[in-house]
Design a protein around this motif. Structure first.
Motif, PDB file in Angstrom:
ATOM      1  N   ALA A  73      29.866  31.558  33.873  1.00  0.00           N
ATOM      2  CA  ALA A  73      31.195  31.176  33.403  1.00  0.00           C
ATOM      3  C   ALA A  73      32.274  32.161  33.817  1.00  0.00           C
ATOM      4  CB  ALA A  73      31.196  31.043  31.880  1.00  0.00           C
ATOM      5  N   GLY A  74      31.896  33.431  34.054  1.00  0.00           N
ATOM      6  CA  GLY A  74      32.912  34.425  34.360  1.00  0.00           C
ATOM      7  C   GLY A  74      32.366  35.588  35.154  1.00  0.00           C
ATOM      8  N   ILE A  75      33.265  36.384  35.696  1.00  0.00           N
ATOM      9  CA  ILE A  75      32.891  37.555  36.488  1.00  0.00           C
ATOM     10  C   ILE A  75      33.819  38.722  36.165  1.00  0.00           C
ATOM     11  CG2 ILE A  75      31.796  36.345  38.423  1.00  0.00           C
ATOM     12  CD1 ILE A  75      34.466  36.532  39.924  1.00  0.00           C
ATOM     13  N   VAL A  76      33.276  39.935  36.359  1.00  0.00           N
ATOM     14  CA  VAL A  76      34.067  41.154  36.197  1.00  0.00           C
ATOM     15  C   VAL A  76      33.794  42.015  37.418  1.00  0.00           C
ATOM     16  CG1 VAL A  76      34.553  43.153  34.750  1.00  0.00           C
ATOM     17  CG2 VAL A  76      33.773  41.015  33.693  1.00  0.00           C
ATOM     18  N   THR A  77      34.835  42.333  38.166  1.00  0.00           N
ATOM     19  CA  THR A  77      34.666  43.100  39.389  1.00  0.00           C
ATOM     20  C   THR A  77      35.918  43.926  39.662  1.00  0.00           C
ATOM     21  OG1 THR A  77      34.248  42.988  41.783  1.00  0.00           O
ATOM     22  CG2 THR A  77      35.478  41.160  40.797  1.00  0.00           C
ATOM     23  N   GLY A  78      35.741  45.034  40.340  1.00  0.00           N
ATOM     24  CA  GLY A  78      36.879  45.846  40.734  1.00  0.00           C
ATOM     25  C   GLY A  78      37.345  45.564  42.141  1.00  0.00           C
ATOM     26  N   THR A  79      36.752  44.547  42.779  1.00  0.00           N
ATOM     27  CA  THR A  79      37.063  44.217  44.169  1.00  0.00           C
ATOM     28  C   THR A  79      37.702  42.829  44.250  1.00  0.00           C
ATOM     29  OG1 THR A  79      35.120  45.494  44.852  1.00  0.00           O
ATOM     30  CG2 THR A  79      36.129  44.047  46.498  1.00  0.00           C
ATOM     31  N   PRO A  80      39.003  42.737  44.486  1.00  0.00           N
ATOM     32  CA  PRO A  80      39.675  41.437  44.537  1.00  0.00           C
ATOM     33  C   PRO A  80      39.059  40.463  45.527  1.00  0.00           C
ATOM     34  CG  PRO A  80      41.292  43.201  44.441  1.00  0.00           C
ATOM     35  CD  PRO A  80      39.963  43.859  44.632  1.00  0.00           C
ATOM     36  N   ALA A  81      38.610  40.949  46.673  1.00  0.00           N
ATOM     37  CA  ALA A  81      38.004  40.058  47.674  1.00  0.00           C
ATOM     38  C   ALA A  81      36.744  39.395  47.130  1.00  0.00           C
ATOM     39  CB  ALA A  81      37.691  40.833  48.954  1.00  0.00           C
ATOM     40  N   LYS A  82      35.961  40.143  46.381  1.00  0.00           N
ATOM     41  CA  LYS A  82      34.766  39.561  45.768  1.00  0.00           C
ATOM     42  C   LYS A  82      35.146  38.505  44.747  1.00  0.00           C
ATOM     43  CE  LYS A  82      31.413  43.370  46.089  1.00  0.00           C
ATOM     44  NZ  LYS A  82      30.537  44.282  45.300  1.00  0.00           N
ATOM     45  N   ALA A  83      36.186  38.783  43.990  1.00  0.00           N
ATOM     46  CA  ALA A  83      36.623  37.826  42.985  1.00  0.00           C
ATOM     47  C   ALA A  83      36.992  36.489  43.632  1.00  0.00           C
ATOM     48  CB  ALA A  83      37.811  38.392  42.207  1.00  0.00           C
ATOM     49  N   GLU A  84      37.739  36.534  44.728  1.00  0.00           N
ATOM     50  CA  GLU A  84      38.128  35.304  45.406  1.00  0.00           C
ATOM     51  C   GLU A  84      36.915  34.561  45.958  1.00  0.00           C
ATOM     52  OE1 GLU A  84      41.029  33.760  45.528  1.00  0.00           O
ATOM     53  OE2 GLU A  84      41.713  35.317  44.130  1.00  0.00           O
ATOM     54  N   GLU A  85      35.992  35.312  46.540  1.00  0.00           N
ATOM     55  CA  GLU A  85      34.781  34.699  47.102  1.00  0.00           C
ATOM     56  C   GLU A  85      33.979  33.986  46.015  1.00  0.00           C
ATOM     57  OE1 GLU A  85      30.505  36.145  49.022  1.00  0.00           O
ATOM     58  OE2 GLU A  85      32.178  37.545  48.924  1.00  0.00           O
ATOM     59  N   TRP A  86      33.782  34.652  44.884  1.00  0.00           N
ATOM     60  CA  TRP A  86      32.991  34.067  43.807  1.00  0.00           C
ATOM     61  C   TRP A  86      33.708  32.891  43.148  1.00  0.00           C
ATOM     62  CZ3 TRP A  86      28.489  36.049  40.931  1.00  0.00           C
ATOM     63  CH2 TRP A  86      27.748  36.984  41.666  1.00  0.00           C
ATOM     64  N   LYS A  87      35.011  32.990  42.994  1.00  0.00           N
ATOM     65  CA  LYS A  87      35.764  31.878  42.414  1.00  0.00           C
ATOM     66  C   LYS A  87      35.552  30.605  43.212  1.00  0.00           C
ATOM     67  CE  LYS A  87      40.074  32.462  41.611  1.00  0.00           C
ATOM     68  NZ  LYS A  87      41.468  32.949  41.821  1.00  0.00           N
ATOM     69  N   GLN A  88      35.630  30.718  44.520  1.00  0.00           N
ATOM     70  CA  GLN A  88      35.471  29.548  45.375  1.00  0.00           C
ATOM     71  C   GLN A  88      34.034  29.058  45.416  1.00  0.00           C
ATOM     72  OE1 GLN A  88      37.263  30.145  49.248  1.00  0.00           O
ATOM     73  NE2 GLN A  88      39.024  31.230  48.390  1.00  0.00           N
ATOM     74  N   LYS A  89      33.085  29.987  45.516  1.00  0.00           N
ATOM     75  CA  LYS A  89      31.686  29.604  45.655  1.00  0.00           C
ATOM     76  C   LYS A  89      31.142  28.945  44.395  1.00  0.00           C
ATOM     77  CE  LYS A  89      27.185  31.353  47.120  1.00  0.00           C
ATOM     78  NZ  LYS A  89      26.449  32.513  47.679  1.00  0.00           N
ATOM     79  N   TYR A  90      31.561  29.458  43.224  1.00  0.00           N
ATOM     80  CA  TYR A  90      30.979  28.978  41.970  1.00  0.00           C
ATOM     81  C   TYR A  90      31.983  28.244  41.079  1.00  0.00           C
ATOM     82  CZ  TYR A  90      26.961  31.827  43.258  1.00  0.00           C
ATOM     83  OH  TYR A  90      25.878  32.365  43.917  1.00  0.00           O
ATOM     84  N   ASN A  91      33.155  27.941  41.632  1.00  0.00           N
ATOM     85  CA  ASN A  91      34.154  27.177  40.893  1.00  0.00           C
ATOM     86  C   ASN A  91      34.487  27.844  39.561  1.00  0.00           C
ATOM     87  OD1 ASN A  91      35.965  25.037  40.545  1.00  0.00           O
ATOM     88  ND2 ASN A  91      34.459  23.805  39.445  1.00  0.00           N
ATOM     89  N   ILE A  92      34.755  29.133  39.609  1.00  0.00           N
ATOM     90  CA  ILE A  92      35.084  29.907  38.410  1.00  0.00           C
ATOM     91  C   ILE A  92      36.597  29.920  38.221  1.00  0.00           C
ATOM     92  CG2 ILE A  92      34.992  32.198  37.345  1.00  0.00           C
ATOM     93  CD1 ILE A  92      32.440  32.685  38.975  1.00  0.00           C
ATOM     94  N   SER A  93      37.019  29.612  37.013  1.00  0.00           N
ATOM     95  CA  SER A  93      38.445  29.588  36.697  1.00  0.00           C
ATOM     96  C   SER A  93      39.035  30.990  36.771  1.00  0.00           C
ATOM     97  CB  SER A  93      38.645  29.020  35.292  1.00  0.00           C
ATOM     98  OG  SER A  93      39.943  29.285  34.817  1.00  0.00           O
ATOM     99  N   GLN A  94      40.277  31.087  37.230  1.00  0.00           N
ATOM    100  CA  GLN A  94      40.970  32.372  37.275  1.00  0.00           C
ATOM    101  C   GLN A  94      41.041  33.007  35.888  1.00  0.00           C
ATOM    102  OE1 GLN A  94      42.081  34.280  39.835  1.00  0.00           O
ATOM    103  NE2 GLN A  94      42.596  35.799  38.253  1.00  0.00           N
ATOM    104  N   ALA A  95      41.087  32.180  34.860  1.00  0.00           N
ATOM    105  CA  ALA A  95      41.145  32.695  33.488  1.00  0.00           C
ATOM    106  C   ALA A  95      39.874  33.417  33.095  1.00  0.00           C
ATOM    107  CB  ALA A  95      41.412  31.550  32.516  1.00  0.00           C
ATOM    108  N   ASN A  96      38.803  33.204  33.841  1.00  0.00           N
ATOM    109  CA  ASN A  96      37.512  33.810  33.531  1.00  0.00           C
ATOM    110  C   ASN A  96      37.162  34.939  34.498  1.00  0.00           C
ATOM    111  OD1 ASN A  96      37.421  31.861  31.593  1.00  0.00           O
ATOM    112  ND2 ASN A  96      35.604  30.825  32.354  1.00  0.00           N
ATOM    113  N   VAL A  97      38.162  35.438  35.221  1.00  0.00           N
ATOM    114  CA  VAL A  97      37.968  36.534  36.164  1.00  0.00           C
ATOM    115  C   VAL A  97      38.662  37.780  35.613  1.00  0.00           C
ATOM    116  CG1 VAL A  97      38.419  37.371  38.505  1.00  0.00           C
ATOM    117  CG2 VAL A  97      37.809  34.966  38.128  1.00  0.00           C
ATOM    118  N   TYR A  98      37.908  38.875  35.528  1.00  0.00           N
ATOM    119  CA  TYR A  98      38.438  40.122  34.985  1.00  0.00           C
ATOM    120  C   TYR A  98      38.124  41.275  35.927  1.00  0.00           C
ATOM    121  CZ  TYR A  98      38.458  37.319  30.698  1.00  0.00           C
ATOM    122  OH  TYR A  98      38.672  36.333  29.776  1.00  0.00           O
TER     123      TYR A  98
END
Length: 375
Positions: A73-98
């Motif tokens: 449902a969500g991810i926590v990362t210090g790397t913005p590029a990883k956040a974008e990759e995971w959002k697209q791959k797993y359809n994760i809402s921006q609201a669930n990215v920290y």
């Protein structure tokens, strides 16, 4: 503690499926009713992964696509590029990215029920405590932490927050491992006399965090050595009463300037059983073998991500091959959904026991003395 640990494991092994313990009314350390996710049939708990390194990327995230009782449902990362990759791959809402600074805002996110901490060992305490304070159940990778004090602080934080804490003991949900637990603890081949429980591999990148003592807490013992410690304990169902240990000379002193390269240790158990173990970053070893009064059994490979293979003095062990991570997360989340207390042998208390033993192994090797574990 030995009897309660053994009894807990026996109950776990005799149940069908991953859930083990059911009690009428659960309370926290202060006697307050324990909050659960019960009463929501068919619901999948939302899991947020904290740290998107190899284990999360290659094992946990794919496993969460196979689970029945939880979902990514969500991810926590210090790397913005990883956040974008995971959002697209797993359809994760921006609201669930920290990121690590905004992590505490997760307290307001009703879509996330469980936080899985997959960070370097020295960061486990901070993020387990913060996750509990944010009202989330927690799974933390092993070793639980790098000191006993950190482990206790994590346990206390979860109890204070009325949340449950699980440690990443995936093998406790794996059928071949469950079978060797049964064979040993139920004395199917008679009392266990001798155990070989070893795990090691050839490490790669000399700059990886696992070779930095401040982050890892030690070398291979704190990494894969914990599997060997666990193996000896869950085959016997006992806690060791003493330990001796030795460091091996370093073949690459520069690479292993902060941590051990290879080490050995020997446990003695109350029943008289003894174990011999090796862990290493210099060579591959992965075996769990038990010699008993009337036969033997082994797993080889024994601790990796599978498939595991086993045999006994009467023939091969035949068990279904499962996705370890999916079985583990499903088992934990099913208990949370059903309002059950997690089995003792996968909780923070078990993690603390392992860290206490890891520290005792180091003391034994550093002093050259037998360490009494009964004190």
């Amino acid at each position: 503690m030995i009897n309660s640990l053994s009894q807990s494991r026996r109950r776990f092994l005799t149940t069908v499926g991953a859930s083990a313990l059911t009690i009428p009314t659960l309370t926290d350390v202060l006697g307050r009713p324990l909050q659960t996710e019960a009463g929501q049939p068919g619901r999948k708990l939302g899991v947020a992964l904290v740290g998107l390194g190899y284990y999360s990327k290659n094992l946990l995230a794919p496993a969460l696509q196979q689970t029945q009782h939880c979902r990514l449902a969500g991810i926590v990362t210090g790397t913005p590029a990883k956040a974008e990759e995971w959002k697209q791959k797993y359809n994760i809402s921006q609201a669930n990215v920290y990121d690590y600074k905004t992590f505490d805002r997760i307290i307001d996110n009703k879509d996330i029920d469980v936080v899985y901490v997959v960070l370097p060992n020295n960061m486990h305490r901070e993020f387990v405590v913060r996750a509990a304070q944010a009202g989330k159940h927690v799974i933390c990778e092993k070793p639980m932490a790098i000191t006993v004090a950190d482990c206790q602080a994590m346990i206390d934080a979860c109890k204070k927050a009325n949340r449950q804490l699980a440690i990443g003991y995936r093998l406790h949900y794996e059928p071949f491992t469950q079978e060797v637990m049964r064979l040993g603890q139920q004395k199917v081949f008679g009392p266990v006399k001798f155990i070989e429980s070893s795990d090691g591999f050839r490490s790669g990148d000399p700059n990886q965090w696992r070779l930095k003592k401040a982050m890892a807490g030690g070398g291979p013992l704190m990494d894969v050595g914990i599997y060997a410690v666990q193996g000896a304990r869950y085959v016997t169902g006992e806690e060791p009463i003493s330990v001796t240990a030795q460091f091996s000379p370093k073949t690459d002193p520069q690479k292993f300037k902060e941590v051990e390269e290879t080490m050995f240790w020997q446990f003695r158990f109350p029943s008289g059983a003894v174990s011999n173990s090796t862990t290493s970053y210099a060579s591959g070893v992965e075996r769990l073998y038990a010699s008993c009064q009337d036969g033997w059994f082994e797993l080889s490979p024994a601790f990796g991500y599978g498939p595991l293979k086993g045999r006994t003095s009467k023939g091969p062990i035949e068990k279904p091959v499962v996705n370890h991570q999916a079985a583990h997360m499903d088992g934990v989340c099913k208990d949370l959904i059903d309002g059950k207390k997690l089995p003792d042998h996968i909780t923070g208390e078990e993690g603390l026991r392992d860290v206490r033993l890891l520290q005792a192994i180091y003391r034994a090797a550093e002093t050259g003395r037998t360490i009494d574990l009964k004190a």
